[in-house]
Write an enzyme that holds these catalytic residues in place. Sequence first.
Site, PDB file in Angstrom:
ATOM      1  N   MET A   1      -7.610   4.184  22.765  1.00 42.19           N
ATOM      2  CA  MET A   1      -8.289   4.454  23.992  1.00 42.19           C
ATOM      3  C   MET A   1      -8.772   5.771  23.955  1.00 42.19           C
ATOM      4  O   MET A   1      -7.745   7.265  23.231  1.00 42.19           O
ATOM      5  CB  MET A   1      -7.663   4.515  25.090  1.00 42.19           C
ATOM      6  N   CYS A   2     -10.025   6.578  23.809  1.00 46.51           N
ATOM      7  CA  CYS A   2     -10.282   7.651  23.858  1.00 46.51           C
ATOM      8  C   CYS A   2     -11.097   8.484  24.707  1.00 46.51           C
ATOM      9  O   CYS A   2     -11.700   7.552  25.350  1.00 46.51           O
ATOM     10  CB  CYS A   2     -11.132   7.684  22.291  1.00 46.51           C
ATOM     11  N   GLY A   3     -11.376   9.716  24.814  1.00 46.26           N
ATOM     12  CA  GLY A   3     -12.447   9.793  25.483  1.00 46.26           C
ATOM     13  C   GLY A   3     -13.634  10.750  24.956  1.00 46.26           C
ATOM     14  O   GLY A   3     -13.344  11.519  24.010  1.00 46.26           O
ATOM     15  N   ARG A  32      -6.060  10.037  27.828  1.00 50.13           N
ATOM     16  CA  ARG A  32      -7.305   9.623  26.864  1.00 50.13           C
ATOM     17  C   ARG A  32      -7.043   9.796  25.835  1.00 50.13           C
ATOM     18  O   ARG A  32      -7.558   9.336  24.744  1.00 50.13           O
ATOM     19  CB  ARG A  32      -8.583   9.585  27.386  1.00 50.13           C
ATOM     20  N   ASN A 175     -16.026   5.834  21.455  1.00 54.45           N
ATOM     21  CA  ASN A 175     -14.959   5.326  21.812  1.00 54.45           C
ATOM     22  C   ASN A 175     -14.980   3.440  22.236  1.00 54.45           C
ATOM     23  O   ASN A 175     -15.388   2.785  22.412  1.00 54.45           O
ATOM     24  CB  ASN A 175     -14.576   5.704  23.793  1.00 54.45           C
TER      25      ASN A 175
END
Length: 306
Positions: A1-3, A32, A175
Amino acid sequence: MCGIVGLYFKNAAMEQQLGDLFRPMLISMTERGCDSAGFAVYGDEYDAGIKLTLRSDDTSFNWNGLADRLATDFGKVDEWFQNSSVAVFKLPTDEASALAWLAQHAPEIDVMSAGHSIEILKGVGLPAQVADHFNLGKMKGSHAIGHTRLATESAVTIQGSHPFSTGMDLCLVHNGSLSNHNRLREKLKRAGIQFKTENDSEVAAGYLAWRLAQGDSLQVALENALKDLDGFFTFTIGTRDGFAVLRDPIACKPAVIAETDDYVAMASEYRALANLPGIKDANVWEPEPAKLYVWERNSTQTAGAV
């Protein structure tokens, strides 16, 4: 999970507000991605040569000395300035000559970005720490894209954080997770693409750089990415003139876009957009799977299903 976040001004009068509006967008994605963050800012155009963003691990690195050496070998340095651990140089030469000189005379220096407009800044730590380290809130420009990382594929390092540079004034944030990145990395290495990390997102950036080097337009390169990259992704790609958004055919990684007469903004979650001016009257939607969205100066939005 990344933003992921992005902000592009259609109204040039807003360029003074870029950092002030973009900083809270980036920080809102802390949950995130809390191990590292980065962003690319476009502005401060330089057309007389090449604009380089350079970084050193040595906090006491002699940037003045480097500027003197560059001026000696290239005749002059039109301008340079230091921003914490990085320095931006404007050199009256071409990209290949500048990069070859750095590789020979300053191999310890990391080239974060090269182009006429782009500056890439990133670091390990909470997004607020990285933003304040580089004084993001005071920056001006036409547009910016950013990323907050929660590492899944490789170590937590500055090199492994996003954005990844993909060529002149081009960069990519991602992402998702690619399942075929190891095999594709080996193929790209044989084609001459160099990698600094084991990060799967760097493979996506390398793939894009390779396709562009083969003569693809950005749109064609991304159409090919849909065929050749296995896994899940939402990409935002920064260009000198704007940015593009692309989700994989399954589109399991979130994204939202908002557009007004003054700006286009995108993010992994709506909360990053909630405090933008005029957001209540914006056209807000979720980008469709496998559909490319592009906003650039002197053109209108194109959204072609591929």
